[in-house]
Design an enzyme around this catalytic site. Structure first.
Site, PDB file in Angstrom:
ATOM      1  CB  ILE A 121      -0.921  -0.003   1.234  1.00  0.00           C
ATOM      2  CG1 ILE A 121      -1.770  -1.264   1.263  1.00  0.00           C
ATOM      3  CG2 ILE A 121      -1.796   1.251   1.244  1.00  0.00           C
ATOM      4  CD1 ILE A 121      -2.572  -1.456   2.530  1.00  0.00           C
ATOM      5  N   PRO A 122       1.170   1.800  -1.163  1.00  0.00           N
ATOM      6  CG  PRO A 122       1.079   2.526  -3.375  1.00  0.00           C
ATOM      7  CD  PRO A 122       0.460   1.556  -2.412  1.00  0.00           C
ATOM      8  CB  CYS A 123       1.587   5.370   2.699  1.00  0.00           C
ATOM      9  SG  CYS A 123       2.929   4.528   3.531  1.00  0.00           S
ATOM     10  CG  HIS A 124       6.420   5.304  -1.315  1.00  0.00           C
ATOM     11  ND1 HIS A 124       5.873   4.038  -1.252  1.00  0.00           N
ATOM     12  CD2 HIS A 124       6.850   5.477  -2.591  1.00  0.00           C
ATOM     13  CE1 HIS A 124       5.969   3.472  -2.440  1.00  0.00           C
ATOM     14  NE2 HIS A 124       6.562   4.319  -3.276  1.00  0.00           N
TER      15      HIS A 124
END
Length: 171
Positions: free
Chosen positions: A137-140
């Site tokens: 889950i690419p929160c970056h």
């Protein structure tokens, strides 16, 4: 008909990518938690019964993480214990984050608008901070309207991930 017992051994692992450490947990051959913070990972492991991955599984897992870092997407990890522990709001945010394309960014405000309330940008940031599956889950890929914004793994790691995605896309 008798149900077979499900192997629910919790296994820990550590991979390094471009000098960035990634710690995680697996259950039944599925990644259920990822972190860039050793102290948080150790605290989590201390509260659970975990065993290390075998070398073969470890090498395979690290290779899989590399494919994620190269843009491969996977289905939203509904079955992660840590996803299920998130509030309904956090889970809604995480589902949106999971759809952000590789090498693309969105702002906290963009996510808040998609949720139907532009005033939720700060709450979106808090949900990003609680994301139990960084990379998957690419929160970056969520940034502040004024710059990089925060990241549970630290600003240097966030910048390195975003820069890498741009370089990889161009190559």
């Amino acid at each position: 008909m008798k149900k077979q017992a499900v192997n629910s051994i919790l296994q820990k692992f550590h991979c390094t990518w471009e000098s960035i450490p990634i710690w995680g947990l697996m259950r039944n051959d599925k990644i259920i938690h990822l972190s860039f913070d050793l102290k948080k990972h150790e605290k989590l492991c201390a509260s659970l019964k975990v065993t290390p991955l075998t070398k073969v599984k470890h090498d395979s897992l690290c290779a899989f993480l590399l494919t994620l870092l190269q843009g491969e997407s996977i289905t939203f990890p509904e079955d992660s214990t840590f996803i299920k522990k998130g509030s309904s709001f956090q889970q809604r945010v995480w589902r949106i984050l999971a759809r952000i394309p590789f090498a693309t960014t969105r702002t906290y405000g963009d996510i808040a608008k998609e949720l139907g309330n532009p005033q939720l940008a700060r709450a979106v940031g808090q949900a990003c901070n609680k994301n139990p599956l960084s990379l998957i889950i690419p929160c970056h890929r969520v940034v502040s309207a004024a710059g990089l914004g925060g990241f549970a793994g630290g600003g240097e790691i966030k910048k390195a991930l975003l820069d890498y995605e741009q370089r990889f896309l161009k190559s």
